[in-house]
Design an enzyme around this catalytic site. Structure first.
Site, PDB file in Angstrom:
ATOM      1  N   HIS A 108       0.855  -0.734  -0.048  1.00 50.31           N
ATOM      2  CA  HIS A 108      -0.011   0.250   0.163  1.00 50.31           C
ATOM      3  C   HIS A 108       0.969   1.357   0.101  1.00 50.31           C
ATOM      4  CE1 HIS A 108       0.371  -0.208   4.196  1.00 50.31           C
ATOM      5  NE2 HIS A 108       0.886   1.005   4.081  1.00 50.31           N
ATOM      6  N   ASP A 141       0.308  -7.504   1.185  1.00 50.61           N
ATOM      7  CA  ASP A 141       0.589  -6.137   1.718  1.00 50.61           C
ATOM      8  C   ASP A 141       2.104  -6.077   1.761  1.00 50.61           C
ATOM      9  OD1 ASP A 141       0.615  -3.543   1.554  1.00 50.61           O
ATOM     10  OD2 ASP A 141      -0.435  -3.286   3.799  1.00 50.61           O
ATOM     11  N   SER A 148       4.613   2.181   8.191  1.00 49.45           N
ATOM     12  CA  SER A 148       4.196   1.620   7.069  1.00 49.45           C
ATOM     13  C   SER A 148       5.568   0.828   5.833  1.00 49.45           C
ATOM     14  CB  SER A 148       2.830   1.586   5.940  1.00 49.45           C
ATOM     15  OG  SER A 148       2.112   2.369   7.255  1.00 49.45           O
TER      16      SER A 148
END
Length: 516
Positions: A139, A169, A243
């Site tokens: 992402h 992911d 992230s």
């Protein structure tokens, strides 16, 4: 003296001074031996085996920081910008007037043309070898036109997307540097324990090179992010921008890729962060590096959760395994003889404790290999041999979990089944047309009405659903349903297992048997 009671104090033994000195020296020697030998002292707790909290993370951070990078992406955004329809209370006379005005204003009608604009986002990543391969989250780079990797010394390098995997992911990047890059290694996430110290390094809110520490709060978390959820939960501060960054153990090995946070207030950390385990991420990275995509094993079944009531209706001792709702024709499961209604209890020697364990176990199986699957069928365990095929995108839906119930269909009269709180009719052209039943549903009885307070209604059964089986026996009439209900009562079971079909597919529903 009469009338009084005298209590005699216990006698105190007398020792010579030399004897007292010898006793003191002997007691001191016993204590010293106990301390040196680690002898157990009654009342004291066992010696701690866990690693103590470090006095500082500085040496570790200094060693690992150069391998953690910031990732910046840019993306072209286009869109029409113009006057927006104002909001009015329902029924307002202004609503109709303004709606006509805005309906007449199409693109370009009195509006200035909009120019494409560039959107920028930030994330984190880490180098896994000196050649410049970098792991991050999918992402972070999804939809990006350009990806730039910024090293700790502020060197900016254009990155190539080697491959990405939306299901976990995880994404893999490659940069070309003039010199070998510092890198970190993956550790064994399966060896991590709840309570272990961990360190997260990343780029929260664009603040590069940020180090936070905490512990592993939980393992194997399912946050409904994908079919292979198995997250490590930590209270180390993870925020937006973290992230794709690494989660380290105390040996400086990557045991997780920081992926998500739980934040009910504005996106800040509340001490609940989630990381993809390194054992899962590493297998994905290996495939991305070799093939540019992830190759996963495929079984060809649609599965659902085994509830306590389903377990009772099937004669299982407890709720476990994955219930096969349907089998894809021509798939590995069909070739192996797996049937709808089977409960897969074990895969390649590993117990399937709950439904979500099966997709990951199958996906991790080597394509083309033959494994043993233990299924529960007709009240006993059976072993079947399955040759695993490769999962393709168009086949991925076959591994999906439970589906929602369809919208209610028109009601018609039917034969009552009071103990289930519903009425049914045979499946024929008339009922198929009335309830818009898909052509691929070929057998069973159609639910035409049901008691809104019944257990069947609470479990999501609706008019228009087709009951194809009761207790894994095909049924075509209300009488056959009643016969299976009676058989379940005679065997002491409190519920029956219905196979229900509709436009969403097949699923099993355990329904309590009523008193009627």
């Amino acid at each position: 003296m009469r009338g009084s009671i005298r209590t005699r104090a216990p006698a105190v033994p007398r020792f010579r001074p030399a004897a007292v000195a010898r006793l003191c020296r002997l007691a001191s020697l016993v204590v010293l031996v106990a301390l040196v030998s680690g002898a157990h002292v009654v009342g004291a707790g066992p010696a701690a085996q866990a690693r103590e909290a470090p006095s500082s993370f500085a040496d570790m951070a200094e060693r690992l920081l150069p391998a953690v990078v910031n990732i910046s992406t840019t993306q072209s955004m286009t869109g029409e910008r113009g006057p927006q329809m104002p909001q009015f209370p329902p029924g307002s006379p202004f609503e109709e007037f303004f709606r006509e005005f805005f309906d007449r204003q199409g693109p370009g009608q009195g509006q200035a043309p909009t120019m494409p604009r560039r959107a920028t986002s930030l994330g984190s990543g880490f180098v896994i070898d000196k050649e410049g391969y970098i792991v991050t989250n999918n992402h972070v780079i999804e939809g990006a036109d350009e990806v730039t990797v910024i090293l700790q010394d502020d060197t900016a390098l254009k990155a190539e997307i080697v491959g990405r995997d939306p299901k976990t992911d995880v994404a893999l990047l490659k940069v070309e540097a003039e010199k070998d890059l510092p890198f970190v290694e993956f550790g064994d996430s399966d060896r991590s324990r709840v309570g272990d110290w961990v360190v997260a390094i990343g780029n929260p809110f664009g603040l590069g090179g940020t180090v936070t520490a905490g512990i592993i709060s939980a393992r194997a978390r399912n946050i409904n992010a994908g079919p292979y959820d198995n997250f490590i939960q930590t209270d180390a501060s993870i925020n937006r921008g973290n992230s794709g960054g690494p989660l380290f153990n105390m040996d400086g090995q990557v045991i997780g890729v920081n992926t998500a946070i739980y934040s009910p207030a504005g996106g800040g950390s509340v001490g609940i962060g989630f990381a993809t385990p390194s054992n899962l991420a590493q297998s994905v990275v290996d495939d991305l590096r070799r093939f540019g995509e992830v190759k996963r094993g495929w079984l060809g079944v649609r599965i659902q959760t085994v509830t306590d009531e389903i377990a009772d209706s099937l004669g299982l001792d407890r709720a476990r395994g994955a219930l096969v709702a349907s089998v894809q024709e021509g798939g590995p499961a069909a070739e192996a003889g797996i049937q709808a209604g089977d409960v897969i209890l074990s895969w390649d020697g590993d117990d399937i404790r709950e439904m979500r364990n099966l997709p990951k176990a199958v996906a991790d199986t080597e394509i083309g290999s033959t494994v043993d699957a233990v299924v529960w069928r007709d009240g006993k365990r059976q072993t079947v041999k399955v040759k695993v095929a490769e999962l393709e995108e168009e086949e991925a839906a076959a591994m999906a979990g439970e589906e929602g119930a369809p919208a209610p269909a028109p009601e018609t009269a039917g034969a009552e089944v009071p103990s289930l709180g519903l009425s049914v009719q045979p499946l024929n052209d008339q009922t198929r047309e009335s309830f818009q039943i898909p052509e691929d549903v070929q057998r069973g009885v159609v639910v035409t009405d049901l008691n809104a307070e019944s257990d069947a209604a609470e479990k999501g059964i609706r008019p228009g659903d087709v009951i194809a089986e009761v207790n894994q026996k095909q049924v075509t009439t209300a009488e056959e349903i009643r016969a299976q209900i009676q058989a379940a009562k005679d065997s002491g079971r409190k519920s029956v297992l219905l196979m229900v079909q509709n436009e969403a597919g097949s699923r099993f529903v355990a329904v309590r048997i009523g008193d009627q």
